[in-house]
Design a protein around this motif. Structure first.
Motif, PDB file in Angstrom:
ATOM      1  N   GLN A  54       0.867  -1.183   0.000  1.00  0.00           N
ATOM      2  CA  GLN A  54       0.000   0.000   0.000  1.00  0.00           C
ATOM      3  C   GLN A  54       0.900   1.229   0.000  1.00  0.00           C
ATOM      4  OE1 GLN A  54      -2.616  -0.556   3.387  1.00  0.00           O
ATOM      5  NE2 GLN A  54      -3.750  -2.189   2.342  1.00  0.00           N
ATOM      6  N   VAL A  60       4.221   1.235   2.049  1.00  0.00           N
ATOM      7  CA  VAL A  60       4.085   0.370   3.222  1.00  0.00           C
ATOM      8  C   VAL A  60       3.677  -1.038   2.801  1.00  0.00           C
ATOM      9  CG1 VAL A  60       2.569  -0.054   5.207  1.00  0.00           C
ATOM     10  CG2 VAL A  60       3.535   2.217   4.860  1.00  0.00           C
ATOM     11  N   ARG A  67       1.752  -4.111   4.081  1.00  0.00           N
ATOM     12  CA  ARG A  67       0.825  -4.443   5.161  1.00  0.00           C
ATOM     13  C   ARG A  67       0.670  -5.966   5.235  1.00  0.00           C
ATOM     14  NH1 ARG A  67      -3.997  -1.820   7.905  1.00  0.00           N
ATOM     15  NH2 ARG A  67      -5.399  -3.532   8.423  1.00  0.00           N
ATOM     16  N   ALA A 105       8.709  -1.136  12.166  1.00  0.00           N
ATOM     17  CA  ALA A 105       7.348  -1.506  11.787  1.00  0.00           C
ATOM     18  C   ALA A 105       6.336  -0.827  12.702  1.00  0.00           C
ATOM     19  CB  ALA A 105       7.182  -3.020  11.871  1.00  0.00           C
ATOM     20  N   VAL A 120      -0.714  -2.488  13.855  1.00  0.00           N
ATOM     21  CA  VAL A 120      -2.053  -1.911  13.699  1.00  0.00           C
ATOM     22  C   VAL A 120      -2.998  -2.670  14.626  1.00  0.00           C
ATOM     23  CG1 VAL A 120      -3.899  -1.323  12.089  1.00  0.00           C
ATOM     24  CG2 VAL A 120      -1.517  -1.415  11.284  1.00  0.00           C
ATOM     25  N   ARG A 165      -2.434   2.957  15.498  1.00  0.00           N
ATOM     26  CA  ARG A 165      -1.115   2.515  15.032  1.00  0.00           C
ATOM     27  C   ARG A 165      -0.084   2.715  16.136  1.00  0.00           C
ATOM     28  NH1 ARG A 165      -3.884   2.843  10.656  1.00  0.00           N
ATOM     29  NH2 ARG A 165      -3.200   1.664   8.811  1.00  0.00           N
ATOM     30  N   ALA A 221      -2.927  -6.123  11.864  1.00  0.00           N
ATOM     31  CA  ALA A 221      -1.898  -6.162  10.816  1.00  0.00           C
ATOM     32  C   ALA A 221      -0.600  -5.572  11.350  1.00  0.00           C
ATOM     33  CB  ALA A 221      -2.350  -5.379   9.587  1.00  0.00           C
ATOM     34  N   GLU A 271       2.544  -3.141   9.707  1.00  0.00           N
ATOM     35  CA  GLU A 271       2.931  -2.368   8.524  1.00  0.00           C
ATOM     36  C   GLU A 271       4.437  -2.117   8.552  1.00  0.00           C
ATOM     37  OE1 GLU A 271      -1.284  -0.082   7.687  1.00  0.00           O
ATOM     38  OE2 GLU A 271       0.327   1.052   8.644  1.00  0.00           O
TER      39      GLU A 271
END
Lengths: 152, 288
Positions: free
Chosen positions: B66, B69, B71, B134, B137, B146, B169, B171
């Motif tokens: 994305q 990033v 993910r 990192a 999330v 985040r 997640a 990232e």
């Protein structure tokens, strides 16, 4: 209530949430080929396939397996997939007391299926999570190596 | 020992998770791959009232690029991390870490979200997450939050998640860099006695933004600030690597454990520092 496939047969059972896969196989289904050793994920004696991939049977909740496909040493053996590996285990006396053997065969079958060019070091690495307390590792690695070579 | 009595509930959406938290509160324990949690049940180190199985929630899966990033869904299993092409291209450190994590049968079930949440100080993925800067999330009924990995691991087996939050997640910022991991373990697949996940860039021959993160030597992954300062802005040479090794005396105060005393672990950390950083030198420049 869970419904799953075990060694090609459809099975439906009520399971207690605290039941792990190995007790489910051994105590509820009578499939005693998979062994419950350490029961905390270290020894590898309980290795079985879930949806085609090897897992520690003692670290899987039976209740979570609704819809899954499970293969145990009984199913793998009956399928003939590892007949040559089993013959090599016998030829090299790679099963001593035999307790670790079903887990060893399940893990070795994973090498035969996915790492056809595995070196001796890679075989040892792949089997590193399976304990043999007779310490018969050399013969076990020999048997896997011979099977890989014969299949090439 | 057999697992304690408990109930089991299978969530198929995040809404199911929030409903279970609302109804059962703190008695709920999240079950992802289960490769640590279920072993702790056997030792009765945890006795959850309810296991909430999140493995069938589709939003927690998948690896996507994305913008700048990468993910990685919380349910990404170690085996998937090792073979995913996006991970290999944009976060190769994670793929490189996978063979160090336990054994194949465990890597087929264990997840990145579970490993981060459990926050074992000797585990590979928490250290990699900090080395790669990192972001974890987290989600709850209030939405997503985040948390930088460097602030996520708060203490021994403790993380920065609030009650009612789960990891959805991880990232990873994408930037061209050198990254590598190495560790010393008694047996292949065991938890490390000491390990190092390192990332840095080299610009005009000088080290930029080095992140040396040690594991198995503290109460969580340890970002070695003094060792990083010893490298920052200098060329990577035998001398700068030796300076980073020397700085570890300031950075690391490893608790004595079953493997050995503090000084042995500090020694292993220095050895790993040379192994990892020397690999980025020309052969004639290696430090001892």
């Amino acid at each position: 209530m869970i419904t799953l496939t075990v060694n090609g047969e459809r099975v439906s059972r009520h399971v207690d949430p605290r039941r792990h896969l190995i007790d489910f196989l051994r105590l509820d289904l009578g499939l005693t080929g998979s062994h419950a050793g350490c029961e905390h994920g270290v020894c590898g004696a309980c290795t079985v396939r879930v949806d085609g991939e090897i897992v520690r049977g003692c670290l899987v909740l039976a209740a979570s397996l609704d819809g899954a496909e499970v293969t145990t040493i009984e199913g793998l053996s009956d399928s003939g997939e590892v007949a040559d590996l089993q013959a090599n285990f016998v030829a090299r006396n790679a099963a001593q007391c035999g307790f670790c053997t079903p887990g060893m065969i399940m893990t070795a079958a994973d090498i035969l299926a996915h790492q056809k060019d595995a070196t001796r070091a890679e075989i040892r690495e792949h089997l590193a999570g399976n304990y043999c307390r007779c310490t018969g590792y050399q013969a076990i690695v020999d048997a896997v190596e011979a099977t890989l070579e014969a299949r090439r | 020992m057999k697992w304690p009595a408990m109930t089991y509930h299978r969530a198929t959406s995040l809404a199911d998770v929030w409903a279970a938290f609302a109804a059962h509160g703190p008695s709920v324990t999240i079950l992802a791959g289960g490769q640590t949690l279920l072993a702790t049940l056997a030792f009765r180190l945890s006795e959850p009232g309810m296991l909430l199985d999140i493995t069938r929630i589709p939003e927690l899966r998948g690896i996507t690029l994305q913008g700048q990033v990468l993910r990685i869904g919380a349910l990404t299993r170690h085996v998937e991390l090792g073979r995913d092409l996006l991970v290999r291209q944009h976060a190769p450190l994670l793929a490189q870490a996978v063979p160090h994590i336990a054994h194949p049968a465990i890597r087929n079930r264990g997840t990145i979200g579970g490993s981060l949440a459990y926050a074992d100080p000797a585990a590979e993925l928490p250290a990699c997450a900090v080395a790669l800067d990192a972001v974890v999330v987290a989600a709850s009924t209030a939405g997503e939050r985040r948390i930088p990995a460097s602030a996520f691991f708060t203490d021994l087996l403790q993380n920065a998640l609030a009650p009612g939050e789960i990891i959805v997640a991880v990232e990873i910022p994408i930037q061209p860099s050198l990254a590598a991991i190495d560790e010393v373990a008694r047996r292949s697949g065991d938890y490390a006695m000491a390990g190092l996940a390192a990332a840095m860039r080299v610009h005009d021959g000088r080290v930029v933004a080095p992140r040396l993160v040690y594991f198995g030597v503290g109460r969580g992954p340890v970002l070695a600030g003094a060792a990083c300062r010893a490298l920052e802005g200098r060329p990577l040479t035998a001398e700068s690597i030796a300076a980073a090794q020397a700085a570890l005396t300031t950075d690391l105060d490893p608790p004595q454990d079953l493997h050995g005393p503090s000084e042995m672990k500090r020694h292993l950390a220095r050895v790993l520092t040379a192994r990892v950083l020397n690999a980025w030198l020309r052969p004639t420049e290696m430090a001892a």
